[in-house]
Design a protein around this motif. Structure first.
Motif, PDB file in Angstrom:
ATOM      1  N   MET A  70      -0.041  -3.575   0.064  1.00 25.21           N
ATOM      2  CA  MET A  70      -0.111  -2.328  -0.685  1.00 25.21           C
ATOM      3  C   MET A  70       1.184  -1.534  -0.540  1.00 25.21           C
ATOM      4  N   LYS A  74       3.272  -0.544  -3.716  1.00 24.83           N
ATOM      5  CA  LYS A  74       3.503   0.895  -3.882  1.00 24.83           C
ATOM      6  C   LYS A  74       4.980   1.168  -4.115  1.00 24.83           C
ATOM      7  N   MET A 145      -5.225   4.673  -4.217  1.00 28.47           N
ATOM      8  CA  MET A 145      -5.578   3.935  -2.999  1.00 28.47           C
ATOM      9  C   MET A 145      -7.011   4.229  -2.595  1.00 28.47           C
ATOM     10  N   ILE A 155      -4.187   3.999   4.122  1.00 25.72           N
ATOM     11  CA  ILE A 155      -3.401   4.839   3.210  1.00 25.72           C
ATOM     12  C   ILE A 155      -2.260   5.506   3.974  1.00 25.72           C
TER      13      ILE A 155
END
Length: 201
Positions: A70, A74, A145, A155
């Motif tokens: 992620m 991102k 998220m 996160i």
């Protein structure tokens, strides 16, 4: 087989192990990228993410594989977002299950309001799309998220911020969505709520 074990195998050049990682996470990464970019660039972003992950596989030091991936996607998305000021949320991705978390924020948790009828309408999806587009990049990131069910600690790891900042940023993002819907789309709320005085322009 756990992600971490697969990733350790991938570090030793196991393509099969890495392909299992791809199969497990590509749908989530795509939804996340699509939620931020809103067009076909999301697919390219995810492909670049996995290529980059394979190239950097030996840098993996343990921890959540999901958060590691992620973080990469991102960064790819943020690069794309910096090149384009307006990032619309496509109406097609505002599914009922994604809208449901906002029900209590926008409908004040009214138990007798049916999410199927109150939040499942095209009008509400369109309104939420417009309000989502007004959020800052930081708020869009944390919302996406959260919608992908990442834990607060994940996160925080991805965004490199404290967990308390994640909580407050998410709360502010939801509040902004709620206020936008209250002010700009009062007609979408039930007449009972409007008459109660809970929503005012």
């Amino acid at each position: 087989m756990q992600d971490r074990f697969l990733m350790m195998q991938a570090k030793f050049d196991s393509i099969d192990a890495f392909n299992h990682i791809v199969e497990r996470h590509q749908a989530r990464l795509y939804r996340f990228a699509y939620g931020l970019l809103g067009d076909s660039r999301a697919e390219d972003c995810v492909q670049e993410t996995f290529l980059n992950a394979w190239e950097k596989r030996k840098n993996y030091r343990g921890g959540s594989v999901s958060a590691w991936l992620m973080t990469i996607v991102k960064n790819k998305c943020v690069d794309q977002m910096r090149r384009r000021q307006t990032i619309p949320l496509e109406e097609s991705q505002l599914e009922k299950e994604q809208l449901h978390p906002f029900q209590s924020a926008t409908m004040h948790g009214t138990a007798h309001n049916d999410p199927e009828t109150e939040m499942g309408t095209k009008e509400v999806r369109s309104a939420l799309k417009g309000c989502y587009a007004t959020l800052s990049q930081d708020h869009r990131l944390v919302i996406q998220m959260w919608l992908e069910n990442l834990k607060y600690r994940e996160i925080a790891e991805v965004l490199q911020i404290p967990i308390n900042t994640v909580r407050s940023r998410l709360a502010r993002a939801i509040a902004k969505l709620r206020d936008c819907l209250r002010i700009q789309h009062t007609e979408l709320f039930s007449s009972e709520i409007r008459q109660s005085g809970k929503i005012s322009k």
